[in-house]
Design an enzyme around this catalytic site. Sequence first.
Site, mmCIF file in Angstrom:
data_model
loop_
_atom_site.group_PDB
_atom_site.id
_atom_site.type_symbol
_atom_site.label_atom_id
_atom_site.label_comp_id
_atom_site.label_asym_id
_atom_site.label_seq_id
_atom_site.Cartn_x
_atom_site.Cartn_y
_atom_site.Cartn_z
ATOM 1 N N ALA A 263 -65.296 14.136 -19.522
ATOM 2 C CA ALA A 263 -65.101 13.166 -18.194
ATOM 3 C C ALA A 263 -65.383 11.652 -18.717
ATOM 4 O O ALA A 263 -65.336 10.552 -18.129
ATOM 5 C CB ALA A 263 -66.379 13.484 -17.275
ATOM 6 N N ALA A 264 -65.321 11.423 -20.190
ATOM 7 C CA ALA A 264 -65.492 10.220 -20.529
ATOM 8 C C ALA A 264 -64.213 9.356 -20.268
ATOM 9 O O ALA A 264 -64.260 8.462 -19.674
ATOM 10 C CB ALA A 264 -65.685 10.279 -22.056
ATOM 11 N N GLY A 265 -63.148 10.014 -20.661
ATOM 12 C CA GLY A 265 -61.707 9.549 -20.185
ATOM 13 C C GLY A 265 -61.624 9.350 -18.666
ATOM 14 O O GLY A 265 -61.177 8.117 -18.100
ATOM 15 N N ASP A 266 -62.085 10.247 -17.824
ATOM 16 C CA ASP A 266 -62.116 10.102 -16.329
ATOM 17 C C ASP A 266 -63.022 8.946 -15.990
ATOM 18 O O ASP A 266 -62.635 8.052 -14.791
ATOM 19 C CB ASP A 266 -62.684 11.405 -15.839
#
Length: 316
Positions: A263-266
């Site tokens: 979820a870093a990209g999210d």
Amino acid sequence: MSLPRITILGSLNIDLVSYVPHHPLPGETLTSSSYVVSPGGKGANQAVSCAKLSRSSDLSSPSAHVSMLGAVGTDSYGQQLLQSLKGYGVETEGVKVREGANTGVAVIIVDEPTGQNRIVLSPESNHSLKPEHFKTLPDPKPDLLIMQLEIPFETVMQALAAAKAASVPVLLNPAPAQELPLSAYDGLAHLVVNETEAAILSGAREEDLDSLAELQRVGALFIERGCRNVIITLGGKGVYYVNKAGQSSLVPALKAEVVDTTAAGDTFVGSYALAVVNAGNGPFDIETAVKEANRAAAKTVARRGAQVSIPWKDEL
Ligand code: RIB
């Protein structure tokens, strides 16, 4: 003053996450050091990122309305996902509950020493979202529509066309990556890709994206195809951006303790999207938007899980 609205059309998955000392080799059976079931899905995570980063942890002082369009099944995972979204302040009236169907599931293996994950996705109800459901965008029309590629590709393409017809700007995060038709780039407000996605979409070699010259070439290619703003996230190497006005830079990554990159990209997408809608009709400062998004994503990688690991506005 009325708040801007962000709508996310995308996946909702329950993440079944095992933390392991190393990724298993072919034929190897590995015992995990811990196992967690938690709400995820790129679409839902990006909605949660918009919601958490736009309000305090007591849900007060929101700077944007956030609504989710998607589908879950009638199993308990579907309810868990809906509760999670609502608890973070995401409007869920646009999430369909498909009778007798399963909710999407992602099996995630996180390598503890590096925090890197490997994901196997079973889309289930996410694939019940058909192009005919998005001939027009549902009301209220958002100030920004965000989409990824964990729902059927034709549905995303149809929603892109509907957004264009309604003059709604789109942020496309084509993950997991697949090639896009040239029409998808035409007038696209924001393209957010990681290195792998940038390589697949452009035909470049991923290893060549280590060089600034190649990033500039690939960024220029996406601008030439019709994107107005292009963001290429490079993990620990930072973020490259370029826009139609010719601004571009490689913004270094922040030093972060990496526990779990899920979820870093999210988180990055949600933070960047908030900067876009909060700029309104005024000038959009892409450099500041990228730096803030980096800061938010650095918090996420330091914690386990997907939605639960995304910071609130008052944690930044
Ligand atoms: O981007 C992270 C997400 O990808 C996980 O939450 C998982 O559900 C997969 O869809």
